[in-house]
Structure formats: structure tokens, C-alpha cells
Design an enzyme around this catalytic site. Structure first.
Site, PDB file in Angstrom:
ATOM      1  N   ASP A  78      30.659  21.972 -20.661  1.00 35.80           N
ATOM      2  CA  ASP A  78      30.795  22.197 -22.085  1.00 35.80           C
ATOM      3  C   ASP A  78      32.058  22.374 -22.654  1.00 35.80           C
ATOM      4  OD1 ASP A  78      31.984  24.611 -20.963  1.00 35.80           O
ATOM      5  OD2 ASP A  78      29.900  25.386 -20.521  1.00 35.80           O
ATOM      6  N   ASP A  80      34.956  23.427 -25.447  1.00 35.92           N
ATOM      7  CA  ASP A  80      35.536  24.537 -26.131  1.00 35.92           C
ATOM      8  C   ASP A  80      36.525  24.001 -27.001  1.00 35.92           C
ATOM      9  OD1 ASP A  80      34.009  26.537 -24.700  1.00 35.92           O
ATOM     10  OD2 ASP A  80      35.537  26.839 -23.129  1.00 35.92           O
ATOM     11  N   ASP A 159      44.475  31.636 -18.188  1.00 32.52           N
ATOM     12  CA  ASP A 159      44.770  31.991 -16.630  1.00 32.52           C
ATOM     13  C   ASP A 159      45.675  30.976 -15.904  1.00 32.52           C
ATOM     14  OD1 ASP A 159      42.841  30.274 -16.912  1.00 32.52           O
ATOM     15  OD2 ASP A 159      41.489  31.412 -15.837  1.00 32.52           O
TER      16      ASP A 159
HETATM   17  P1  ATP Z   1      33.991  26.347 -16.466  1.00 34.38           P
HETATM   18  O1  ATP Z   1      33.443  26.480 -17.811  1.00 34.38           O
HETATM   19  O2  ATP Z   1      34.094  24.871 -15.701  1.00 34.38           O
HETATM   20  O3  ATP Z   1      33.725  27.470 -15.506  1.00 34.38           O
HETATM   21  P2  ATP Z   1      36.592  27.105 -17.905  1.00 34.38           P
HETATM   22  O4  ATP Z   1      38.114  26.883 -17.446  1.00 34.38           O
HETATM   23  O5  ATP Z   1      36.127  26.198 -19.233  1.00 34.38           O
HETATM   24  O6  ATP Z   1      35.615  26.345 -16.623  1.00 34.38           O
HETATM   25  P3  ATP Z   1      35.690  29.296 -19.095  1.00 34.38           P
HETATM   26  O7  ATP Z   1      35.286  30.523 -18.842  1.00 34.38           O
HETATM   27  O8  ATP Z   1      34.734  28.729 -20.198  1.00 34.38           O
HETATM   28  O9  ATP Z   1      36.203  28.828 -17.928  1.00 34.38           O
HETATM   29  O10 ATP Z   1      36.689  29.826 -20.035  1.00 34.38           O
HETATM   30  C1  ATP Z   1      37.349  28.931 -20.959  1.00 34.38           C
HETATM   31  C2  ATP Z   1      38.978  28.839 -20.956  1.00 34.38           C
HETATM   32  O11 ATP Z   1      39.273  30.342 -21.662  1.00 34.38           O
HETATM   33  C3  ATP Z   1      39.650  28.720 -19.677  1.00 34.38           C
HETATM   34  O12 ATP Z   1      39.868  27.402 -19.074  1.00 34.38           O
HETATM   35  C4  ATP Z   1      40.895  29.494 -19.668  1.00 34.38           C
HETATM   36  O13 ATP Z   1      41.896  29.008 -20.238  1.00 34.38           O
HETATM   37  C5  ATP Z   1      40.321  31.015 -20.468  1.00 34.38           C
HETATM   38  N1  ATP Z   1      39.801  31.684 -19.964  1.00 34.38           N
HETATM   39  C6  ATP Z   1      38.848  32.271 -19.375  1.00 34.38           C
HETATM   40  N2  ATP Z   1      38.549  33.219 -18.843  1.00 34.38           N
HETATM   41  C7  ATP Z   1      40.094  33.853 -18.833  1.00 34.38           C
HETATM   42  C8  ATP Z   1      40.434  34.814 -18.016  1.00 34.38           C
HETATM   43  N3  ATP Z   1      39.698  36.020 -17.255  1.00 34.38           N
HETATM   44  N4  ATP Z   1      41.712  35.057 -18.307  1.00 34.38           N
HETATM   45  C9  ATP Z   1      42.669  33.972 -19.053  1.00 34.38           C
HETATM   46  N5  ATP Z   1      42.059  33.226 -19.368  1.00 34.38           N
HETATM   47  C10 ATP Z   1      40.560  32.708 -19.482  1.00 34.38           C
HETATM   48 MG    MG Z   2      34.103  26.387 -19.969  1.00 38.63          MG
END
Ligand code: ATP
Ligand code: MG
Length: 470
Positions: A78, A80, A159
């Protein structure tokens, strides 16, 4: 004065420029020839969103996990988008845009196409205030004003360095605020800022660290890894629903077995799922259970990696099965008959699980259905097989039974019989049932018989089946 200043610069830790609180520098602009992101992997809709926002005079980037995956050459699941437009401003620009959330509003922009609709999540750059909402009085207005920040602040809140990169599809440039590209090259997962502080702020980040390490094959930077051993217990302060979501993501990452090993190595598995406690702590004692879970997870990983669907109910049913089997056997040993013993064991298993992390109700009913189907596979006479075949969750129950056969916990002949039965025409089905009357070894799959069989023959890991279909 000057010499003092020079000395201070020389003494600086090279990583300091990336630190959470001190970092004020401009991002590194990474051109296409360095990041090598393939534009074909981009979602057209995500590009439409950044383009529309930029045309309206705002800044807009693809951000977070999508940029990480793109830079790894993987098509993100996905997309963002981060922007300096407020949610209301974003909403005005798109036909199908919905404001989501109260404290931190984001906008879901939906696109309808051939397949499933695609949702692009658009968030406004957020401020660096820790727990921004808590700093502010009840008034929604003040709250919102305080929440939005600069792009630089938005990057520092994220993060890991590899999750804090911003990609502009128009210029094909990556803005890298925290050395994410260098960490990608070093295959390192590094928390932005002081890791212990960041884990205390949000303990879920410890689980994210393990998940991303399993998914990318990257190594946790020493400073990112070390505090986890001490702070692991904070995981239990996280609300159960959020913990559940994160564990589900971990199990559905396509790298669940590696992630579970990672949890064990980090000492993070305690109290999350009882099976992780028994299996990962006492390797040899629960060899059969370990084989079953390993096979189930390998099967799930394989399905996810090849783009197939996996049902979470099925997955949790497999993870809790060794525990359930033990309870079932104990109930039988206490003199209960087979089916009530199973149902009682299901209640016990679920109750024990709920004391750790509650599994959502909708998955619980799938699990119960899959489990309670198991003894029914042994009844291969009369109307029983036809009735079982008509159950709405038959496929999941059958796949589950095949997993049991593959680890030798259930007689493989039963799996073979059902595979033939499903494919046979009515006459063939009758013939199979007649044959079953003679080959029925009396409780082909009841847990006591299975336990005896297990003692006799060594369970073997077979090729993962096509299980887990929902
Ligand atoms: P995936 O969607 O593949 O699981 P992702 O990195 O996109 O991985 P998401 O949960 O969709 O994870 O979050 C999008 C973004 O938001 C992350 O890449 C990160 O930059 C930020 N993020 C998400 N959760 C946290 C957190 N708990 N603390 C800090 N930043 C976060
Ligand atoms: Mg994501």
C-alpha cells in the site's frame, strides 16, 4: 573559542547528525541514479494524489514503508502520501475522500478500478511533540493546530531511518532525512533518535523492529537492538487490540517463521501466544508441536509470498492447535468422551490465550469451526462426509487436516481419502465410503490413537500443503 568549536566538531559522533532531538539539517536529496526506484512499481493512484496536491500548490510525497519497499525493488502493498496540506484541504481536492480519525485526522482517498478499490492514505506532516494530543486542552481547534508540523519534524517522528524517506514521483527524487539510503546499503535497521526513549514512547516499535528485520533480512543496529532485552515487558502495556493488529501483521508478513525466531531471540515472545512460550522455550520437548507450527507458518509464508490469501482465523487455529491438542488429550484421559473433550479443550485454550493477547471474536469463531470439524473428518460413512463437505468453512477445515497429516499427527491415509472423495463422482464417493468401512482403524485420527502413532514413528516435515485458503 574557534579551537574549542573545532574540537567539539571533531569529537562528534558521526551518527549524531541523525539524532532525534538534535537533527535540524536539510535532507539529503537522492537522485534517481542512486536510489534506482523503478517507476513501474508505483501505484498510478498514489502518483495521481501527489500530482493533484502539487498542482494545487502543496508539497506531497510518497512516504514510509512504500519508499522503503520501492528502494528494495519490491512492489509496496500500500501507498501512503505525506503532505503539508491540512486534511480539509486534501479532502476538497478529491471526489472520494474521507476524513478518518479524531485526534490525528488523515484522509483516505479511494480509487475504483478493475480489481479491489485502492485506498491512498494521505497524512499531513505531523509535529514532533511527543504525544502531541496530550499537551493540549480539550479544544479540537488547538489540538489540531498543534499537531501539524514541518516535513523535517514529520521525518523525525518516524521509527526507522529506512521508513523516513520521501519520494517525489514528479522529480523522481528521494528526500532522505535520517540516512535511510546509507542504512539500506549497509542492510541495517536503525531507530531514529535514542532507541530506548523511542521504545518507551511506543513499545510496539520493538515488534516492528523484529518484523522489518525478518522482512528485509536487515540486521538491527546494535544501539537499536540492545534496549529491547530490558524494555521488552513494556509490550504488555500496549492495548490488546493494537498488540493483536501488530502480531497479525507480523504473522502475515510473508516472513512469519523468521519473525517468530526474531521474537524469541529478542525475548519478546513471552505472553503473546502461549504456544510461543512452550514451543520456543522448550524446543525438544515439544518437537511435534514445533513441527506442526513450523509447517503451518512455512505454508502461510509461501502463500503470502505468492500473492495468495490467508485467513487469520486459520493461522491462529494452527498456532493454538498444539495447546488445544494437549488439553483435548488431558480431557480424554480424565474420562470425557471425544467431542465434549474437544469442546471443553477449545474453551480452555481460548481462555488461556485471552490472558495474554485477546484474539478478536471474528477470528475466534473461525478457529472454533476449523477445530470442531477435525473429528468429523474421521466419520466416513452414511451422510456424514456429505454434510461435512457442505460446511461453509469446509476448505479451511480440510486444509487444516492436511497439515496435521503432513506432520504425522493425523494419519496421512485420512488426508488422501478426503482428497479423493472431494474429486470423485457420486459412484466413486460411494466406493470410497465402502472402502473406508474396512480400512477404518478405529479412531483414525483421535488424539489417543494419534499420540500412540506419534510415539511409533518419527514425524517428518513434508512439503507445505496448499492450506489456509479461506
Ligand atoms: P508495512 O505497511 O509494510 O507494514 P510500513 O512501514 O508502511 O510497513 P505502516 O504501519 O504502514 O508501516 O506505517 C507507515 C509509516 O508510518 C512507517 O513507515 C513509519 O514511517 C511510520 N510509523 C508507523 N508506525 C510507527 C510507530 N509506531 N512509530 C513511529 N513511526 C511509525
Ligand atoms: Mg504501510
Amino acid at each position: 573559542m574557534i579551537t574549542k568549536f573545532i574540537k567539539r566538531i571533531l569529537r562528534r559522533d558521526p551518527m549524531e547528525r541523525h539524532t532525534y532531538a538534535n537533527h535540524t539539517g536539510a535532507p539529503k536529496r537522492v537522485p534517481k541514479k542512486s536510489h534506482r526506484i523503478d517507476p513501474h512499481l508505483l501505484s498510478k493512484n498514489a502518483v495521481k494524489v501527489t500530482h493533484t496536491l502539487q498542482q494545487a500548490g502543496y508539497e506531497a510525497f510518497i512516504v514510509g514503508g512504500a519508499v522503503r519497499d520501492l528502494a528494495l525493488g519490491i512492489g509496496p502493498k500500500d501507498f501512503d502520501v505525506a503532505t503539508n496540506a491540512t486534511p480539509e484541504q486534501v479532502q476538497k481536492l478529491f471526489r472520494k475522500a474521507r476524513l478518518i480519525g479524531r485526534r490525528f485526522q488523515i484522509v483516505h482517498v479511494t480509487f475504483f478500478g478493475k480489481g479491489a478499490p485502492e485506498i491512498i492514505e494521505v497524512s499531513t506532516f505531523r509535529a514532533l511533540l511527543d504525544n502531541a494530543g496530550d499537551h493540549v486542552a480539550e479544544s479540537g481547534r488547538i489540538l489540531r493546530d498543534n499537531v501539524w508540523g514541518t516535513q523535517h519534524e514529520d521525518a523525525a517522528r518516524r521509527d526507522f531511518s529506512i521508513n523516513a524517506m520521501y519520494y517525489d514521483p514528479a522529480t523522481e527524487t528521494v528526500l532522505d532525512y535520517h540516512g535511510g539510503m546509507a542504512d539500506m546499503q549497509k542492510k541495517t535497521l536503525r531507530m531514529i533518535g535514542d532507541p530506548a526513549k523511542r521504545y518507551r514512547e511506543d513499545p510496539i516499535r520493538m515488534l516492528r523492529a523484529i518484523r522489518f528485520a525478518a522482512k528485509t533480512g536487515f540486521t538491527l543496529d546494535a544501539a537499536t537492538r540492545e534496549p529491547i532485552a530490558k524494555l521488552g515487558n513494556l509490550i504488555h502495556d500496549v492495548p490488546s487490540a493494537r498488540l493483536f493488529d501488530e502480531i497479525l501483521k507480523l504473522l502475515m508478513s510473508g516472513y512469519s517463521w523468521a519473525a517468530i525466531q526474531g521474537l524469541r531471540d529478542a525475548g519478546l515472545h513471552h505472553g503473546l501466544l502461549p504456544l510461543l512460550d512452550h514451543i520456543l522455550d522448550t524446543k525438544t520437548e515439544s518437537k511435534g508441536a514445533n513441527d506442526f507450527v513450523r509447517l503451518a507458518l512455512a505454508n502461510t509464508d509461501q502463500r503470502i509470498q505468492s500473492g495468495k490469501s490467508v485467513s487469520a482465523g486459520f493461522l491462529f487455529a494452527t498456532l493454538l492447535w498444539p495447546d488445544l491438542l494437549k488439553n483435548w488429550q488431558q480431557n480424554i484421559a480424565k474420562g470425557m468422551s471425544n467431542i465434549p473433550a474437544l469442546h471443553d479443550a477449545m474453551d480452555d485454550t481460548i481462555a488461556t490465550q485471552s490472558s495474554g493477547m485477546t484474539i478478536q471474536r471474528r477470528f475466534e469463531s473461525d478457529m472454533r469451526e476449523i477445530w470442531s470439524m477435525q473429528p468429523r473428518f474421521e466419520k466416513r460413512v452414511g451422510r456424514y462426509p456429505y454434510r461435512l463437505l457442505e460446511s461453509p468453512r469446509f476448505r479451511a477445515g480440510y486444509d487444516f487436516m492436511l497439515l496435521r497429516c503432513a506432520t504425522g499427527e493425523q494419519n496421512p491415509a485420512l488426508g488422501e481419502w478426503w482428497t479423493k472423495f472431494i474429486a470423485a463422482d457420486p459412484a466413486g464417493q460411494e466406493a470410497l465410503m465402502t472402502a473406508a468401512k474396512t480400512d477404518n482403524q478405529g479412531g483414525l485420527g483421535n488424539p489417543q490413537a494419534a499420540a500412540k502413532r506419534r510415539r511409533r514413528r518419527k514425524p517428518k516435515i513434508a512439503t507445505p500443503t496448499e492450506g489456509a485458503a479461506s
